[in-house]
Design a protein around this motif. Structure first.
Motif, PDB file in Angstrom:
ATOM      1  N   CYS A   1      31.139  13.792  87.052  1.00 44.04           N
ATOM      2  CA  CYS A   1      32.311  13.066  86.561  1.00 44.04           C
ATOM      3  C   CYS A   1      33.232  13.961  85.731  1.00 44.04           C
ATOM      4  CB  CYS A   1      31.881  11.860  85.716  1.00 44.04           C
ATOM      5  SG  CYS A   1      31.144  10.545  86.707  1.00 44.04           S
ATOM      6  N   LYS A   2      32.645  14.976  85.069  1.00 42.16           N
ATOM      7  CA  LYS A   2      33.417  15.983  84.328  1.00 42.16           C
ATOM      8  C   LYS A   2      34.311  15.349  83.263  1.00 42.16           C
ATOM      9  CE  LYS A   2      33.530  18.833  88.534  1.00 42.16           C
ATOM     10  NZ  LYS A   2      32.315  19.555  88.219  1.00 42.16           N
ATOM     11  N   ARG A   3      33.743  14.397  82.511  1.00 42.73           N
ATOM     12  CA  ARG A   3      34.519  13.720  81.477  1.00 42.73           C
ATOM     13  C   ARG A   3      34.691  14.582  80.225  1.00 42.73           C
ATOM     14  NH1 ARG A   3      34.235   8.174  82.653  1.00 42.73           N
ATOM     15  NH2 ARG A   3      34.518   8.036  84.905  1.00 42.73           N
ATOM     16  N   ASP A   4      33.847  15.597  80.076  1.00 45.23           N
ATOM     17  CA  ASP A   4      33.968  16.502  78.944  1.00 45.23           C
ATOM     18  C   ASP A   4      33.492  17.893  79.359  1.00 45.23           C
ATOM     19  OD1 ASP A   4      31.035  16.597  78.560  1.00 45.23           O
ATOM     20  OD2 ASP A   4      31.289  14.555  77.821  1.00 45.23           O
TER      21      ASP A   4
ATOM     22  N   ASP B   1      26.955  20.915  84.979  1.00 45.71           N
ATOM     23  CA  ASP B   1      27.062  20.880  86.443  1.00 45.71           C
ATOM     24  C   ASP B   1      27.055  22.297  87.032  1.00 45.71           C
ATOM     25  OD1 ASP B   1      27.152  18.143  86.451  1.00 45.71           O
ATOM     26  OD2 ASP B   1      29.296  17.978  86.819  1.00 45.71           O
ATOM     27  N   ILE B   2      27.789  23.204  86.411  1.00 50.98           N
ATOM     28  CA  ILE B   2      27.854  24.580  86.907  1.00 50.98           C
ATOM     29  C   ILE B   2      26.501  25.259  86.787  1.00 50.98           C
ATOM     30  CG2 ILE B   2      28.859  26.868  86.525  1.00 50.98           C
ATOM     31  CD1 ILE B   2      31.401  25.428  85.519  1.00 50.98           C
ATOM     32  N   GLY B   3      25.900  25.158  85.614  1.00 49.40           N
ATOM     33  CA  GLY B   3      24.612  25.808  85.396  1.00 49.40           C
ATOM     34  C   GLY B   3      23.515  25.257  86.288  1.00 49.40           C
ATOM     35  N   TYR B   4      23.457  23.935  86.418  1.00 45.68           N
ATOM     36  CA  TYR B   4      22.442  23.317  87.275  1.00 45.68           C
ATOM     37  C   TYR B   4      22.652  23.692  88.743  1.00 45.68           C
ATOM     38  CZ  TYR B   4      21.018  20.253  83.361  1.00 45.68           C
ATOM     39  OH  TYR B   4      20.565  19.749  82.170  1.00 45.68           O
ATOM     40  N   THR B   5      23.907  23.895  89.144  1.00 51.79           N
ATOM     41  CA  THR B   5      24.177  24.305  90.530  1.00 51.79           C
ATOM     42  C   THR B   5      23.583  25.673  90.819  1.00 51.79           C
ATOM     43  OG1 THR B   5      26.217  23.004  90.715  1.00 51.79           O
ATOM     44  CG2 THR B   5      25.992  24.883  92.199  1.00 51.79           C
ATOM     45  N   PHE B   6      23.805  26.626  89.918  1.00 53.97           N
ATOM     46  CA  PHE B   6      23.230  27.958  90.119  1.00 53.97           C
ATOM     47  C   PHE B   6      21.697  27.900  90.108  1.00 53.97           C
ATOM     48  CE2 PHE B   6      27.418  29.735  88.737  1.00 53.97           C
ATOM     49  CZ  PHE B   6      27.622  30.542  89.851  1.00 53.97           C
ATOM     50  N   LEU B   7      21.143  27.133  89.192  1.00 58.90           N
ATOM     51  CA  LEU B   7      19.682  26.998  89.116  1.00 58.90           C
ATOM     52  C   LEU B   7      19.138  26.363  90.391  1.00 58.90           C
ATOM     53  CD1 LEU B   7      17.102  27.196  87.348  1.00 58.90           C
ATOM     54  CD2 LEU B   7      17.634  24.887  86.526  1.00 58.90           C
TER      55      LEU B   7
ATOM     56  N   HIS C   1      42.584  17.333  84.502  1.00 61.51           N
ATOM     57  CA  HIS C   1      43.270  16.950  85.738  1.00 61.51           C
ATOM     58  C   HIS C   1      42.702  15.630  86.231  1.00 61.51           C
ATOM     59  CE1 HIS C   1      45.324  17.327  89.568  1.00 61.51           C
ATOM     60  NE2 HIS C   1      44.166  17.173  90.207  1.00 61.51           N
ATOM     61  N   ASN C   2      43.558  14.614  86.307  1.00 58.29           N
ATOM     62  CA  ASN C   2      43.142  13.289  86.765  1.00 58.29           C
ATOM     63  C   ASN C   2      41.948  12.758  85.974  1.00 58.29           C
ATOM     64  OD1 ASN C   2      45.153  13.174  88.714  1.00 58.29           O
ATOM     65  ND2 ASN C   2      43.843  14.066  90.313  1.00 58.29           N
ATOM     66  N   GLY C   3      41.972  12.980  84.677  1.00 54.23           N
ATOM     67  CA  GLY C   3      40.906  12.467  83.820  1.00 54.23           C
ATOM     68  C   GLY C   3      39.625  13.281  83.836  1.00 54.23           C
ATOM     69  N   MET C   4      39.620  14.417  84.527  1.00 52.99           N
ATOM     70  CA  MET C   4      38.427  15.248  84.603  1.00 52.99           C
ATOM     71  C   MET C   4      38.744  16.658  84.123  1.00 52.99           C
ATOM     72  SD  MET C   4      36.483  14.133  88.134  1.00 52.99           S
ATOM     73  CE  MET C   4      37.771  14.808  89.199  1.00 52.99           C
ATOM     74  N   TYR C   5      37.801  17.252  83.415  1.00 54.26           N
ATOM     75  CA  TYR C   5      37.971  18.622  82.963  1.00 54.26           C
ATOM     76  C   TYR C   5      37.633  19.579  84.101  1.00 54.26           C
ATOM     77  CZ  TYR C   5      38.764  17.494  78.075  1.00 54.26           C
ATOM     78  OH  TYR C   5      39.305  17.043  76.898  1.00 54.26           O
ATOM     79  N   MET C   6      38.457  20.597  84.247  1.00 51.12           N
ATOM     80  CA  MET C   6      38.266  21.614  85.277  1.00 51.12           C
ATOM     81  C   MET C   6      38.242  22.989  84.606  1.00 51.12           C
ATOM     82  SD  MET C   6      38.371  19.504  87.878  1.00 51.12           S
ATOM     83  CE  MET C   6      38.624  20.461  89.373  1.00 51.12           C
TER      84      MET C   6
END
Length: 323
Positions: free
Chosen positions: A187-190, A197-203, A266-271
């Motif tokens: 959701c990337k609300r903060d 999300d980024i760290g877990y993806t690499f793991l 962007h659109n309520g989500m942090y990028m």
């Protein structure tokens, strides 16, 4: 099967595409990345390559894909948001005996799931106990986590409920200096959720590559059960190791390495800004690679434990160190 000495010789290469027209070529047992003017940006021998991560848009050839199979390394393609869009893997997919055992796990599935969650919660408690100064909230969170007993859970749904409560308490306590609200995957609300999300993806990708060495059916899990197109087994085995990413984010915050200027809304989500992606990729990969021996041996021992049908007391263990 790959041994630890062989694996320790291997390296993970991450390349971020910065300009249009970059391409990957195979030359004399080497992976070569060229810019639009044919200038070499990166060159690495295939003999020492364990996995190749490419962030951004790039063109590849069938020759490269054939050689990734020949030399035994996966190619993981990620988009600008560091989400995996494609993966070319070369695991031991013909291990039919292993897969038959997976499909016949039966009652042992719950036993394995309990052990994975037991280790995850133990590591979460260790992270909080390792903080330099413990607040009243931290002490209460550790006490709550230490009292959780998964042994008498009757099914996966009940076990997942305990895990969810434990994670809620852990995140609220451990990430309180980061203005934590709640865990919201994707959701990337903060900013904290973006980094998780980024760290877990690499793991996730690293653990997937480990399990692929043995030929597991990655879609056949024990905790995360069958769901269309979800690599449930990887989701399972990742659980005890999530603390590596959690610890890195807290450290990065304490060291002032997380800059709010690296992100935009962007659109309520942090990028994450494109120019800052390599900065955070290096942070997470550094910690994962420092633990690569432990992750490798855990997966190796899990394979042996699973194939020999050993008692749960001999299940592989991963313990994060309190610092």
């Amino acid at each position: 099967m790959m041994s630890w000495p062989d694996f320790s010789y291997k390296q993970i290469v991450v390349h971020q595409i910065r300009n249009r027209g970059e391409k990957i070529r195979f030359r004399a047992d080497n992976i070569v990345i060229l810019d639009a003017d044919e200038k070499v940006l990166l060159q690495h021998t295939c003999h020492r390559l364990f996995a190749l991560f490419i962030i951004g848009e790039i063109s590849m050839t069938s020759v490269l894909l054939r050689n990734s199979i020949k030399y035994g390394f996966p190619i993981i393609l990620m988009n600008g948001n560091l989400r995996v869009v494609a993966r070319f893997n070369c695991g031991a997919e013909g291990n039919t005996l292993l897969r038959r055992r997976q499909y016949e796990t039966g009652e042992r599935a719950l036993e394995i799931a309990k052990e994975l969650i037991r280790q995850k919660i133990s590591n979460q408690a260790s992270l909080i106990k390792g903080l330099r100064r413990l607040s009243v909230d931290n002490i209460e969170a550790v006490s709550y986590l230490m009292k959780i007993d998964v042994e008498y859970t009757c099914d996966i749904r009940e076990l997942m409920g305990l895990e969810g409560n434990a994670s809620r308490v852990f995140f609220s306590s451990y990430f309180s200096p980061l203005e934590w609200v709640r865990r919201e995957p994707r959701c990337k609300r903060d900013i904290c959720n973006v980094l998780l999300d980024i760290g877990y993806t690499f793991l996730f990708q690293f653990v997937e590559a480990m399990l692929s060495l043995y030929g597991f059916d990655l879609y056949c899990g024990v905790l995360h059960t069958f769901f269309y197109q979800r690599k449930s087994l990887v989701c399972d085995i990742v659980e005890p190791f999530r603390c590596i990413i959690d610890q890195r984010i807290r450290k990065a915050h304490n060291l002032g390495q997380i800059d709010k200027g690296d992100f935009f809304l962007h659109n309520g989500m942090y990028m994450l800004e494109w120019k800052s992606q390599s900065k955070y990729s290096r942070l997470f990969l550094k910690d994962i690679l420092e633990r690569k021996e432990e992750i490798f041996k855990f997966c190796q021992q899990y394979y042996r434990w699973f194939m020999k049908d050993l008692p749960i007391s001999q299940f592989p263990k991963f313990r994060i160190k309190e610092k």
